[in-house]
Design an enzyme around this catalytic site. Structure first.
Site, PDB file in Angstrom:
ATOM      1  N   GLY A   3       3.072   8.073  -0.812  1.00  0.00           N
ATOM      2  CA  GLY A   3       3.692   7.993   0.508  1.00  0.00           C
ATOM      3  C   GLY A   3       5.143   8.436   0.573  1.00  0.00           C
ATOM      4  N   GLY A   7       8.379   5.002  12.368  1.00  0.00           N
ATOM      5  CA  GLY A   7       7.214   4.531  13.126  1.00  0.00           C
ATOM      6  C   GLY A   7       5.962   4.837  12.321  1.00  0.00           C
ATOM      7  N   ALA A  51       7.597   4.973  -5.918  1.00  0.00           N
ATOM      8  CA  ALA A  51       7.520   6.446  -5.802  1.00  0.00           C
ATOM      9  C   ALA A  51       6.127   6.979  -6.126  1.00  0.00           C
ATOM     10  CB  ALA A  51       8.556   7.097  -6.716  1.00  0.00           C
ATOM     11  N   TYR A  76       5.273  -9.135   8.715  1.00  0.00           N
ATOM     12  CA  TYR A  76       5.786  -7.813   8.316  1.00  0.00           C
ATOM     13  C   TYR A  76       7.017  -7.457   9.155  1.00  0.00           C
ATOM     14  CZ  TYR A  76       6.094  -2.802   7.520  1.00  0.00           C
ATOM     15  OH  TYR A  76       6.549  -1.546   7.207  1.00  0.00           O
TER      16      TYR A  76
HETATM   17  P1  NDP Z   1       2.388   3.422   0.383  1.00  0.00           P
HETATM   18  O1  NDP Z   1       1.404   2.310   0.288  1.00  0.00           O
HETATM   19  O2  NDP Z   1       1.896   4.818   0.363  1.00  0.00           O
HETATM   20  O3  NDP Z   1       3.495   3.259  -0.752  1.00  0.00           O
HETATM   21  C1  NDP Z   1       3.985   2.002  -1.106  1.00  0.00           C
HETATM   22  C2  NDP Z   1       4.743   2.132  -2.409  1.00  0.00           C
HETATM   23  O4  NDP Z   1       5.310   0.837  -2.716  1.00  0.00           O
HETATM   24  C3  NDP Z   1       3.832   2.520  -3.569  1.00  0.00           C
HETATM   25  O5  NDP Z   1       4.484   3.483  -4.354  1.00  0.00           O
HETATM   26  C4  NDP Z   1       3.686   1.208  -4.343  1.00  0.00           C
HETATM   27  O6  NDP Z   1       3.620   1.507  -5.722  1.00  0.00           O
HETATM   28  C5  NDP Z   1       4.997   0.500  -4.047  1.00  0.00           C
HETATM   29  N1  NDP Z   1       4.886  -0.927  -4.222  1.00  0.00           N
HETATM   30  C6  NDP Z   1       4.268  -1.828  -3.418  1.00  0.00           C
HETATM   31  N2  NDP Z   1       4.352  -3.061  -3.946  1.00  0.00           N
HETATM   32  C7  NDP Z   1       5.059  -2.937  -5.106  1.00  0.00           C
HETATM   33  C8  NDP Z   1       5.475  -3.848  -6.105  1.00  0.00           C
HETATM   34  N3  NDP Z   1       5.207  -5.159  -6.017  1.00  0.00           N
HETATM   35  N4  NDP Z   1       6.159  -3.376  -7.170  1.00  0.00           N
HETATM   36  C9  NDP Z   1       6.437  -2.057  -7.270  1.00  0.00           C
HETATM   37  N5  NDP Z   1       6.077  -1.142  -6.358  1.00  0.00           N
HETATM   38  C10 NDP Z   1       5.386  -1.590  -5.290  1.00  0.00           C
HETATM   39  O7  NDP Z   1       3.187   3.135   1.735  1.00  0.00           O
HETATM   40  P2  NDP Z   1       4.466   3.850   2.403  1.00  0.00           P
HETATM   41  O8  NDP Z   1       4.908   5.007   1.630  1.00  0.00           O
HETATM   42  O9  NDP Z   1       4.143   4.025   3.822  1.00  0.00           O
HETATM   43  O10 NDP Z   1       5.511   2.654   2.291  1.00  0.00           O
HETATM   44  C11 NDP Z   1       6.810   2.811   1.766  1.00  0.00           C
HETATM   45  C12 NDP Z   1       7.769   1.969   2.602  1.00  0.00           C
HETATM   46  O11 NDP Z   1       7.801   2.487   3.931  1.00  0.00           O
HETATM   47  C13 NDP Z   1       7.395   0.502   2.726  1.00  0.00           C
HETATM   48  O12 NDP Z   1       8.564  -0.280   2.599  1.00  0.00           O
HETATM   49  C14 NDP Z   1       6.845   0.403   4.151  1.00  0.00           C
HETATM   50  O13 NDP Z   1       7.003  -0.880   4.679  1.00  0.00           O
HETATM   51  C15 NDP Z   1       7.718   1.410   4.842  1.00  0.00           C
HETATM   52  N6  NDP Z   1       7.234   1.928   6.114  1.00  0.00           N
HETATM   53  C16 NDP Z   1       6.015   2.545   6.199  1.00  0.00           C
HETATM   54  C17 NDP Z   1       5.592   3.046   7.416  1.00  0.00           C
HETATM   55  C18 NDP Z   1       4.261   3.682   7.602  1.00  0.00           C
HETATM   56  O14 NDP Z   1       3.820   3.811   8.758  1.00  0.00           O
HETATM   57  N7  NDP Z   1       3.578   4.095   6.556  1.00  0.00           N
HETATM   58  C19 NDP Z   1       6.448   2.965   8.605  1.00  0.00           C
HETATM   59  C20 NDP Z   1       7.678   2.254   8.400  1.00  0.00           C
HETATM   60  C21 NDP Z   1       8.061   1.809   7.193  1.00  0.00           C
HETATM   61  P3  NDP Z   1       2.531   0.922  -6.748  1.00  0.00           P
HETATM   62  O15 NDP Z   1       1.275   0.703  -5.996  1.00  0.00           O
HETATM   63  O16 NDP Z   1       2.502   1.938  -7.856  1.00  0.00           O
HETATM   64  O17 NDP Z   1       3.142  -0.344  -7.209  1.00  0.00           O
HETATM   65  C1  8X3 Z   2       5.037   0.468   9.422  1.00  0.00           C
HETATM   66  C2  8X3 Z   2       4.834   1.078  10.762  1.00  0.00           C
HETATM   67  O1  8X3 Z   2       4.080   0.644  13.112  1.00  0.00           O
HETATM   68  O2  8X3 Z   2       2.748  -0.325  11.355  1.00  0.00           O
HETATM   69  O3  8X3 Z   2       6.296  -0.061   9.265  1.00  0.00           O
HETATM   70  O4  8X3 Z   2       4.891  -1.233  11.866  1.00  0.00           O
HETATM   71  S1  8X3 Z   2       4.106  -0.009  11.814  1.00  0.00           S
END
Ligand code: NDP
Ligand code: 8X3
Length: 252
Positions: A13, A184, A10, A153
């Site tokens: 993103g 997406g 949290a 991924y």
């Molecule tokens: P961000 O990088 O902004 O956020 C990622 C979050 O995951 C951070 O809060 C980070 O917290 C946490 N995190 C990562 N690794 C760990 C770990 N080992 N332990 C605890 N917390 C962890 O990316 P998004 O908000 O985009 O990603 C959130 C989800 O959405 C992911 O699962 C991603 O695959 C998915 N997603 C994203 C898309 C995009 O285009 N952005 C599209 C589709 C899916 P901290 O660094 O504090 O540990």
């Molecule tokens: C993250 C979005 O398009 O990079 O899941 O796969 S994409």
């Protein structure tokens, strides 16, 4: 009715967007991540803006013992979790499957798949005992279509779909609901992490179109958890208007 919402990842993103959205609607939160300063700042802001209770848990989701201890440390009145949002996830690099780093892929697989499974294993049994709960897994369009440089991924997000479908099957005789949200292009720190801190490379991913942001996905998550209890939104695929598949976009 006020709920207790547990969100992994949290600190930025989509996870941060979910924290803001659920807090704005008056729900109490348990927010997790590895950045203590971000967790503290978000807690302080949301508590004073919305008068909700926010607990922070600092742990790496890949560390099962740390996750178990963190959950066990919750105060009694914050243990009846209503919504689990399995959001923490990442990708590192755009390497080909036969060329990339196995060590980096361990991080991606351990975070996106094994940690999601561990959080489910830790939190869902109490939901079953209480006969109440909703599990929202953040999958991806990447789980539907593999794309160049995304092999591992994409495989992890296909696994999130299978884990979501399997859990829904396993819980079919309970009132619990399971939702797989498949975004997406969402502009967050995701691509900065993917390109190992290269902001210019990350910006190119979203150039020429309007991407979604964490708040857009939070709106979808919120909607799936607030629809009538006889409705279960199994999956939502949500993209920017000018995205058609994982690889086909229109850019100006
Ligand atoms: P961000 O990088 O902004 O956020 C990622 C979050 O995951 C951070 O809060 C980070 O917290 C946490 N995190 C990562 N690794 C760990 C770990 N080992 N332990 C605890 N917390 C962890 O990316 P998004 O908000 O985009 O990603 C959130 C989800 O959405 C992911 O699962 C991603 O695959 C998915 N997603 C994203 C898309 C995009 O285009 N952005 C599209 C589709 C899916 P901290 O660094 O504090 O540990
Ligand atoms: C993250 C979005 O398009 O990079 O899941 O796969 S994409």
């Amino acid at each position: 009715m006020k709920k207790i919402v547990f969100i992994t990842g949290a600190t930025s993103g989509i996870g941060e967007g979910c924290a803001r959205r659920f807090a704005a609607e008056g729900h109490d939160l348990i927010i997790t991540g590895r950045k203590a300063d971000r967790l503290a700042a978000i807690k302080s802001e949301l508590q004073s803006a919305y008068g909700v209770r926010v607990e922070t848990l600092l742990f790496d989701v890949r560390d099962r013992e740390a996750a178990r201890a963190a959950i066990a440390s919750l105060p009694e009145e914050m243990r009846a979790i209503d919504v689990l949002i399995n959001n923490a996830g990442l990708v590192i690099g755009v390497d080909k499957e036969h060329e990339g780093s196995l060590e980096e892929w361990d991080i991606v697989i351990d975070t996106n798949v094994k940690a999601l499974l561990a959080m489910t294993r830790l939190i869902v049994p109490d939901m079953v005992s209480r006969g109440r709960g909703h599990i929202v897994n953040i999958g991806s369009i990447a789980g539907d279509y593999a794309y160049p440089g995304g092999s591992v991924y994409c495989a992890t997000k296909a696994a999130v779909k299978a884990l979501s479908d399997g859990l829904r099957i396993d819980l079919v005789d309970t009132p619990l609901r399971v939702t797989n949200i498949k975004p997406g292009l969402v502009e967050t720190n995701f691509s900065v992490t993917r390109f190992r801190g290269d902001q210019a490379a990350a910006d190119k991913v979203y150039a020429g179109l309007r991407p979604l942001d964490g708040n857009d996905i939070a709106d979808v998550v919120y909607w799936t958890t607030t629809c009538p209890e006889h409705m279960q939104i199994a999956e939502v695929l949500v993209m920017p208007t000018h995205q058609a598949t994982g690889t086909i976009t229109y850019r100006q």
